[in-house]
Design a protein around this motif. Structure first.
Motif, mmCIF file in Angstrom:
data_model
loop_
_atom_site.group_PDB
_atom_site.id
_atom_site.type_symbol
_atom_site.label_atom_id
_atom_site.label_comp_id
_atom_site.label_asym_id
_atom_site.label_seq_id
_atom_site.Cartn_x
_atom_site.Cartn_y
_atom_site.Cartn_z
ATOM 1 N N ILE A 58 -17.215 7.497 -0.878
ATOM 2 C CA ILE A 58 -16.753 7.428 -2.265
ATOM 3 C C ILE A 58 -17.330 8.573 -3.085
ATOM 4 O O ILE A 58 -16.611 9.250 -3.841
ATOM 5 C CB ILE A 58 -17.133 6.062 -2.874
ATOM 6 C CG1 ILE A 58 -16.324 4.955 -2.203
ATOM 7 C CG2 ILE A 58 -16.892 6.050 -4.380
ATOM 8 C CD1 ILE A 58 -16.753 3.555 -2.614
ATOM 9 N N ARG A 59 -18.621 8.804 -2.959
ATOM 10 C CA ARG A 59 -19.247 9.869 -3.738
ATOM 11 C C ARG A 59 -18.746 11.242 -3.288
ATOM 12 O O ARG A 59 -18.686 12.175 -4.093
ATOM 13 C CB ARG A 59 -20.767 9.793 -3.629
ATOM 14 C CG ARG A 59 -21.328 8.584 -4.351
ATOM 15 C CD ARG A 59 -22.777 8.707 -4.710
ATOM 16 N NE ARG A 59 -23.119 7.670 -5.677
ATOM 17 C CZ ARG A 59 -23.043 7.814 -6.979
ATOM 18 N NH1 ARG A 59 -22.656 8.958 -7.487
ATOM 19 N NH2 ARG A 59 -23.348 6.824 -7.791
ATOM 20 N N GLY A 60 -18.393 11.354 -2.016
ATOM 21 C CA GLY A 60 -17.805 12.611 -1.553
ATOM 22 C C GLY A 60 -16.477 12.883 -2.242
ATOM 23 O O GLY A 60 -16.201 14.015 -2.676
ATOM 24 N N TRP A 73 -13.265 15.627 -6.402
ATOM 25 C CA TRP A 73 -12.357 15.560 -7.543
ATOM 26 C C TRP A 73 -13.003 16.115 -8.811
ATOM 27 O O TRP A 73 -12.349 16.839 -9.585
ATOM 28 C CB TRP A 73 -11.899 14.126 -7.776
ATOM 29 C CG TRP A 73 -10.761 13.727 -6.896
ATOM 30 C CD1 TRP A 73 -10.803 12.960 -5.773
ATOM 31 C CD2 TRP A 73 -9.399 14.129 -7.053
ATOM 32 N NE1 TRP A 73 -9.562 12.843 -5.216
ATOM 33 C CE2 TRP A 73 -8.669 13.546 -5.990
ATOM 34 C CE3 TRP A 73 -8.722 14.913 -7.976
ATOM 35 C CZ2 TRP A 73 -7.305 13.730 -5.833
ATOM 36 C CZ3 TRP A 73 -7.347 15.090 -7.822
ATOM 37 C CH2 TRP A 73 -6.658 14.508 -6.765
ATOM 38 N N ALA A 74 -14.270 15.798 -9.026
ATOM 39 C CA ALA A 74 -14.955 16.315 -10.215
ATOM 40 C C ALA A 74 -15.041 17.833 -10.164
ATOM 41 O O ALA A 74 -14.780 18.525 -11.168
ATOM 42 C CB ALA A 74 -16.351 15.704 -10.333
ATOM 43 N N ILE A 121 -22.991 14.121 -10.646
ATOM 44 C CA ILE A 121 -22.337 12.888 -10.194
ATOM 45 C C ILE A 121 -23.370 11.803 -9.874
ATOM 46 O O ILE A 121 -23.160 10.619 -10.139
ATOM 47 C CB ILE A 121 -21.479 13.170 -8.943
ATOM 48 C CG1 ILE A 121 -20.308 14.067 -9.304
ATOM 49 C CG2 ILE A 121 -20.982 11.880 -8.315
ATOM 50 C CD1 ILE A 121 -19.262 13.413 -10.140
ATOM 51 N N GLY A 122 -24.510 12.192 -9.306
ATOM 52 C CA GLY A 122 -25.514 11.226 -8.864
ATOM 53 C C GLY A 122 -26.580 10.914 -9.876
ATOM 54 O O GLY A 122 -27.559 10.247 -9.551
ATOM 55 N N TYR A 162 -25.167 20.314 7.076
ATOM 56 C CA TYR A 162 -24.220 21.415 6.935
ATOM 57 C C TYR A 162 -23.225 21.144 5.808
ATOM 58 O O TYR A 162 -22.762 22.082 5.146
ATOM 59 C CB TYR A 162 -23.489 21.662 8.256
ATOM 60 C CG TYR A 162 -24.337 22.399 9.264
ATOM 61 C CD1 TYR A 162 -24.641 23.743 9.092
ATOM 62 C CD2 TYR A 162 -24.854 21.747 10.380
ATOM 63 C CE1 TYR A 162 -25.423 24.428 10.002
ATOM 64 C CE2 TYR A 162 -25.642 22.415 11.306
ATOM 65 C CZ TYR A 162 -25.924 23.760 11.115
ATOM 66 O OH TYR A 162 -26.709 24.425 12.015
ATOM 67 N N SER A 163 -22.886 19.883 5.572
ATOM 68 C CA SER A 163 -21.998 19.550 4.451
ATOM 69 C C SER A 163 -22.661 19.904 3.120
ATOM 70 O O SER A 163 -21.988 20.330 2.173
ATOM 71 C CB SER A 163 -21.636 18.064 4.484
ATOM 72 O OG SER A 163 -20.895 17.750 5.650
ATOM 73 N N ASN A 164 -23.977 19.721 3.054
ATOM 74 C CA ASN A 164 -24.697 20.097 1.836
ATOM 75 C C ASN A 164 -24.646 21.603 1.577
ATOM 76 O O ASN A 164 -24.836 22.045 0.432
ATOM 77 C CB ASN A 164 -26.159 19.646 1.914
ATOM 78 C CG ASN A 164 -26.296 18.142 1.873
ATOM 79 O OD1 ASN A 164 -25.407 17.438 1.385
ATOM 80 N ND2 ASN A 164 -27.390 17.616 2.394
ATOM 81 N N LEU A 165 -24.402 22.375 2.634
ATOM 82 C CA LEU A 165 -24.315 23.825 2.498
ATOM 83 C C LEU A 165 -22.886 24.301 2.239
ATOM 84 O O LEU A 165 -22.643 25.508 2.155
ATOM 85 C CB LEU A 165 -24.859 24.505 3.758
ATOM 86 C CG LEU A 165 -26.340 24.257 4.071
ATOM 87 C CD1 LEU A 165 -26.724 24.936 5.375
ATOM 88 C CD2 LEU A 165 -27.218 24.749 2.941
ATOM 89 N N GLY A 166 -21.957 23.363 2.122
ATOM 90 C CA GLY A 166 -20.575 23.731 1.807
ATOM 91 C C GLY A 166 -19.603 23.607 2.956
ATOM 92 O O GLY A 166 -18.392 23.785 2.768
ATOM 93 N N TRP A 167 -20.083 23.304 4.168
ATOM 94 C CA TRP A 167 -19.191 23.141 5.311
ATOM 95 C C TRP A 167 -18.394 21.846 5.188
ATOM 96 O O TRP A 167 -18.902 20.839 4.718
ATOM 97 C CB TRP A 167 -19.982 23.133 6.614
ATOM 98 C CG TRP A 167 -20.563 24.458 6.993
ATOM 99 C CD1 TRP A 167 -21.823 24.922 6.712
ATOM 100 C CD2 TRP A 167 -19.918 25.502 7.721
ATOM 101 N NE1 TRP A 167 -22.001 26.179 7.208
ATOM 102 C CE2 TRP A 167 -20.838 26.572 7.846
ATOM 103 C CE3 TRP A 167 -18.642 25.652 8.280
ATOM 104 C CZ2 TRP A 167 -20.535 27.751 8.503
ATOM 105 C CZ3 TRP A 167 -18.335 26.835 8.939
ATOM 106 C CH2 TRP A 167 -19.275 27.862 9.041
#
Length: 556
Positions: free
Chosen positions: A139-141, A146-147, A182-183, A427-432
């Motif tokens: 959900i937060r993803g 979207w934000a 967001i958090g 890696y998602s935190n780095l934009g992947w």
């Protein structure tokens, strides 16, 4: 009669006392999340509101009671869920049982006095419910995406080119951390709580409360977009950073004022939406009748219809003593079972349960003993990195930068971890962005699964990752399933190794200290399958070499 009335109260008290260790852990968990730190206020408001409503209400002429069958069925389910909560040390289940117990208390109290909207007050406690981590991340993803996207459109209208990469909105040399906004404490969670409080304060129906809370979610998202666009606009026009602590506090207060105005408009809209149609001619139409039935729905009607409640004059079958004895035995068994887990967790081996080795006891792998001798491979450099001991990347890393023909390939040994470390999150935190993830067998002759992930950056670069784990004894650790919503993942989460000590989890630090081997390839184009096969084969040799070295060095 008096003893029967007190029976429900004593059942609720006994259940809550049984849950105390789990609820304490859950409170610590919520406090660590900034967007849940208002939960003590919500709890106090809910309890005080309920007590005041109960004391100010009139006593019923005819007592309404909860059927014994319903009480016993609730206790049976609650005991089972509580046992599972202790077995897996899952404190979220304790909140579920707490709500079940308190619902019995609400029914009992509402049966003694004519309380005003007791179930609306009860809904306040749902603000304490934290959804499972997989759904929370999902959900937060979506909210971050979207934000960032909507805020990007707004900043584009100002004439400033921008790019959203992962959780960061980039404006030239300036970055806005979307995830922090967001958090934060002023997120959509807060506006759901405000909607609940507002509905209870106005004594609105349960249906109104639910709809108003749903409306509060996009309101919270809109305010997050407003804050991101404001920070970007201030930097674009004035070249100033508005993300400092003092500036953000002002921006949060302004967004709250705006949000309250928007929520007032939404309140009026939902009120209009749920108003009944009083026109005598129109009220005869089928759709009008159906709508009036929906908007006039009351939860108390269901309890009557489902025969959960009864009056003193009703004939109700009393439960057999055997059933009471069985429930009593289950309760005693649960208390003994929970006591063993709590005793092991907090008394006997508090420092050892699910704890890894300290820095002094970790195994060091000699980097010069790892070779890459397959045809076409070349080692470019070997580096050693140190970080904070609780770093999400691991405190220590040995990195081998290699080349396979013209492809740059990075191999790394990262440690220590106290559980399976999902590199996709880092890696998602780095934009992947994850395009595909699954488990593979790099070496078909060895039953040791590897997590394989294909990723992509907003710039168009492709990433290919392999990841495996071993413990300090050099034993293979089976990979966590890549699909969060699959049967394999469920079985992984419910397996005996996930049980609390001493029933499942090992108390040996050697088995709770994990070493991660990974391979990362970044290219400007997708890799072909023959290249991937060669990369898998080289990774299989690399991880087996490091596993054997960990085993040998640990035996010295």
């Amino acid at each position: 009669m008096k003893r029967e009335v007190n029976g429900v109260v004593w059942v609720v008290v006994a259940l809550l006392v049984t849950l105390v260790p789990l609820l304490m852990g859950y409170a610590r968990f919520l406090w660590e999340l900034e967007y849940y730190r208002w939960f003590p206020v919500a709890t106090v408001v809910a309890v005080v509101s309920f007590v005041v409503s109960y004391l100010r209400s009139d006593v019923r002429e005819e007592r309404v009671r909860v059927k014994p069958d319903v009480v016993h069925a609730t206790v049976f389910v609650a005991l089972g869920v509580t046992a599972i909560g202790y077995l897996y040390e899952e404190s979220r289940l304790a909140v579920l049982v707490m709500l079940m117990a308190l619902l019995l208390l609400v029914l009992d109290c509402a049966g003694r006095r004519r309380m005003t909207k007791p179930f609306a007050i009860f809904l306040l406690l749902f603000t304490l419910v934290s959804i499972p981590s997989q759904f929370e991340i999902l959900i937060r993803g979506y909210f971050e995406a979207w934000a960032g996207k909507l805020a990007g459109y707004g900043i584009d209208l100002l004439g400033q080119h921008n790019l959203v990469q992962g959780s960061v909105l980039i404006m030239g040399d300036y970055e806005i951390n979307v995830r922090e906004i967001i958090g934060g404490w002023n997120s959509y969670n807060l506006w759901v709580v405000i909607a609940l409080f507002w509905s209870v304060w106005k004594w609105r129906s349960n249906l109104f409360t639910v709809l108003f809370c749903l409306v509060a979610v996009p309101v919270g998202l809109s305010l997050d977009v407003f804050k991101i666009v404001w920070i970007g606009a201030v930097y674009y026009f004035f070249g100033k950073d508005w993300s400092g602590q003092g500036e953000m506090l002002i921006l949060e207060l302004v967004s709250i004022v705006l949000g309250l105005g928007v929520m007032a408009s939404c309140y009026a809209f939902v009120d209009l939406l749920l108003s009944t149609i009083d026109d005598a001619k129109k009220s005869k139409k089928v759709l009008v009748k159906a709508w009036d039935t929906v908007v006039s729905f009351k939860l108390s009607q269901c309890f009557r219809r489902w025969r959960i409640l009864y009056n003193d004059a009703d004939a109700v079958r009393r439960p057999h003593r055997v059933r009471k004895a069985v429930l009593g035995a289950m309760w005693v068994g649960l208390v003994c079972f929970a006591s063993v887990i709590v005793y092991y967790r907090y008394v006997v081996v508090a420092e050892r349960v699910v704890k890894m080795h300290s820095e002094e006891d970790l195994v060091r792998v000699p980097s010069d003993k790892v070779v890459f001798d397959r045809p076409g491979w070349e080692v470019v450099s070997v580096d050693y990195e140190e970080r904070e001991f609780d770093s999400i990347w691991g405190a220590f890393s040995t990195v081998w930068r290699t080349k396979y023909h013209d492809t740059q390939v990075i191999f790394a040994l990262d440690y220590p971890f106290e559980s399976w470390h999902d590199v996709r999150v880092c890696y998602s935190n780095l934009g992947w962005q994850v395009e595909e993830a699954h488990l593979v067998q790099p070496d078909p002759s060895v039953a040791w699964g590897s997590s394989e992930t294909d990723m992509i950056l907003p710039t168009g670069d492709y990433g290919f990752i392999q990841c495996s784990h071993t413990n300090q004894l050099g034993e293979m650790v089976q990979a966590k399933p890549s699909e969060s919503f699959s049967l394999e993942f469920l079985l992984f989460k419910l397996g005996p190794t996930r049980w609390a000590a001493p029933f499942g989890q090992s108390l040996e630090k050697d088995k709770n200290t994990f070493y991660q081997t990974q391979m990362m390839v970044t290219t400007a184009f997708p890799l072909d399958e023959p290249t991937k096969q060669e990369l898998r084969a080289m990774y299989a040799e690399f991880r087996e070499q490091t596993r054997q070295l960990i085993k040998e060095e640990g035996m010295k």
